[in-house]
Design an enzyme around this catalytic site. Structure first.
Site, PDB file in Angstrom:
ATOM      1  N   THR A  71     -13.256   4.887  -0.992  1.00 34.23           N
ATOM      2  CA  THR A  71     -12.836   4.340  -2.283  1.00 34.23           C
ATOM      3  C   THR A  71     -11.803   3.238  -2.051  1.00 34.23           C
ATOM      4  O   THR A  71     -11.163   3.174  -1.018  1.00 34.23           O
ATOM      5  CB  THR A  71     -12.245   5.424  -3.195  1.00 34.23           C
ATOM      6  OG1 THR A  71     -10.978   5.862  -2.683  1.00 34.23           O
ATOM      7  CG2 THR A  71     -13.184   6.628  -3.311  1.00 34.23           C
ATOM      8  N   GLY A  72     -11.662   2.375  -3.043  1.00 35.06           N
ATOM      9  CA  GLY A  72     -10.764   1.230  -2.878  1.00 35.06           C
ATOM     10  C   GLY A  72     -11.226   0.342  -1.739  1.00 35.06           C
ATOM     11  O   GLY A  72     -10.424  -0.175  -0.961  1.00 35.06           O
ATOM     12  N   ALA A  73     -12.550   0.114  -1.659  1.00 35.94           N
ATOM     13  CA  ALA A  73     -13.146  -0.472  -0.459  1.00 35.94           C
ATOM     14  C   ALA A  73     -13.082  -1.992  -0.402  1.00 35.94           C
ATOM     15  O   ALA A  73     -13.444  -2.575   0.619  1.00 35.94           O
ATOM     16  CB  ALA A  73     -14.607  -0.032  -0.344  1.00 35.94           C
ATOM     17  N   GLY A  85      -7.526  -4.540   1.391  1.00 40.48           N
ATOM     18  CA  GLY A  85      -6.544  -3.869   2.224  1.00 40.48           C
ATOM     19  C   GLY A  85      -7.112  -2.846   3.175  1.00 40.48           C
ATOM     20  O   GLY A  85      -8.056  -3.102   3.935  1.00 40.48           O
ATOM     21  N   ILE A  86      -6.530  -1.634   3.153  1.00 36.50           N
ATOM     22  CA  ILE A  86      -6.914  -0.565   4.071  1.00 36.50           C
ATOM     23  C   ILE A  86      -8.374  -0.172   3.885  1.00 36.50           C
ATOM     24  O   ILE A  86      -9.105   0.033   4.855  1.00 36.50           O
ATOM     25  CB  ILE A  86      -5.994   0.650   3.871  1.00 36.50           C
ATOM     26  CG1 ILE A  86      -4.568   0.320   4.342  1.00 36.50           C
ATOM     27  CG2 ILE A  86      -6.539   1.879   4.604  1.00 36.50           C
ATOM     28  CD1 ILE A  86      -3.534   1.358   3.933  1.00 36.50           C
ATOM     29  N   TYR A  90       5.441   5.500  -7.761  1.00 40.72           N
ATOM     30  CA  TYR A  90       4.527   5.459  -6.616  1.00 40.72           C
ATOM     31  C   TYR A  90       4.892   6.558  -5.625  1.00 40.72           C
ATOM     32  O   TYR A  90       4.031   7.299  -5.159  1.00 40.72           O
ATOM     33  CB  TYR A  90       4.591   4.087  -5.941  1.00 40.72           C
ATOM     34  CG  TYR A  90       3.726   3.972  -4.706  1.00 40.72           C
ATOM     35  CD1 TYR A  90       2.359   3.721  -4.816  1.00 40.72           C
ATOM     36  CD2 TYR A  90       4.271   4.114  -3.431  1.00 40.72           C
ATOM     37  CE1 TYR A  90       1.553   3.614  -3.687  1.00 40.72           C
ATOM     38  CE2 TYR A  90       3.479   4.015  -2.296  1.00 40.72           C
ATOM     39  CZ  TYR A  90       2.126   3.771  -2.434  1.00 40.72           C
ATOM     40  OH  TYR A  90       1.338   3.675  -1.298  1.00 40.72           O
TER      41      TYR A  90
END
Length: 340
Positions: free
Chosen positions: A16-18, A21-22, A160
């Site tokens: 996920t969040g592909a 960034g990371i 956060y």
């Protein structure tokens, strides 16, 4: 129960969040090593472009799912798409996340809730979907991307830090429940230090100055390497960057001294010199399509290696304990210098 994990070139991996960034670094590294990929993010155009890139460059078998991880139905679609196309999931990486810079009292309740929806509930939704799918088909690795802030607080990114504390508590509890029933799953929490990604650019900003990460800042490839290692070899926790371990050790063993260090350094060190643009965009509620498919922001002096992380991932418990002791001594020396 001993958990056996496949090599990366034999795996089906969900990330996920592909598209940034990371997550982007992990997708590209996994593709180079031959994994079949299920990539999820909110930016549909960026997902399509990334999938085309990986197919051209590596012949990767890849599908994409446009999804907001804070929504249970979206996350269920990720799991269903993976099973429909590949028949199983070997590793699920919960990476999507966002931040807000500003004093806690200044941030709107709506923004606080939105951050938690992504950072915490996104991990919960992804983890439970992964467990449901993977337990039925032989198990695998669940990897949650936390933060060094899973272990200590910080000003100006308070919510956060709170979300990453919550991710740690959830991940540790889920791991215990799975171990009790001897489920064939490995559960890893990855705790990066500051990483040169689009993190600060995507964050919502309540400050009068543009946000930045405090040094030291490490390369996103180091986190991707840690994720792929944990996908093949069961690890409980992985700190990425010696600074992450040092800060965790310092906050645990010398909390008041560490508080003084953070108070003295982290207000100024999270602000750039230039003022915030009144028309500044962020990615809290929707993706910024103009800033997708970038691994790094590129404004930092970035550490491309972390000897601590490399040694700790591939060492036994005794060596890891010695490395942790070294980090604690470094934290102690830092607190002594601050007290003078």
């Amino acid at each position: 129960m001993s958990v056996k994990l496949r090599k990366i070139n034999e795996q089906v991996m969900v990330i996920t969040g592909a598209t940034s960034g990371i997550g982007l670094s992990t997708a590209r590294m996994a593709a180079r090593e031959g994994a079949r990929l299920v990539l999820a993010a909110r930016a549909d155009d960026a997902l399509d472009e990334l999938a085309s890139e990986l197919k051209r460059a590596h012949g990767t078998e890849v599908i994409t799912v446009t999804a907001d991880v804070g929504k249970i139905d979206d996350v269920e679609r990720i799991g269903a798409a993976a099973i429909e196309r590949f028949g199983r999931i070997d590793t699920w990486v919960n990476n999507a996340g966002i931040s807000i810079y500003g004093r806690l009292e200044d941030v709107s309740p709506e923004d606080h809730h939105r951050l938690f929806q992504t950072n915490f509930w996104g991990v919960v939704n992804g983890s439970l979907e992964a467990v449901k799918r993977m337990k039925q088909r032989g198990g695998g690795a669940l990897i949650n991307v936390g933060s060094e802030l899973s272990d200590h607080g910080i000003p100006l990114q308070g919510m956060y830090a709170a979300s990453k504390h919550a991710v740690k508590g959830f991940t540790d509890s889920l791991r215990l429940e799975l171990e009790k029933e001897e489920a064939p799953m490995s559960v890893t929490l990855v705790k990066p230090s500051g990483i040169d990604t689009m993190f600060a650019v995507h964050a919502k900003n309540y400050m009068d100055k543009e946000p930045k990460l405090p040094s030291p800042v490490y390369a996103p490839e180091l986190v991707a390497d840690a994720i792929l290692y944990a996908a093949q070899y069961p690890k409980r926790d992985v700190f990425v960057g010696g600074a992450a371990k040092m800060n965790s050790s310092g906050s645990r063993m010398m909390p008041r001294a560490f508080d003084k260090f953070v108070k003295a350094t982290m207000f100024a060190n999270q602000k750039q010199e230039r003022s915030t643009d009144p028309g500044r965009r962020d990615a809290l509620y929707k993706p910024d399509h103009t800033r997708e498919l970038r691994e790094r922001q590129g404004i930092y002096k970035t550490h491309e290696r972390s000897p601590y992380t490399a040694a700790s991932m591939r060492s036994g418990p005794v060596t890891t304990a010695l490395l942790g002791g070294g980090a604690l001594l470094a934290a102690f020396a830092l607190s002594r210098r601050l007290a003078r």
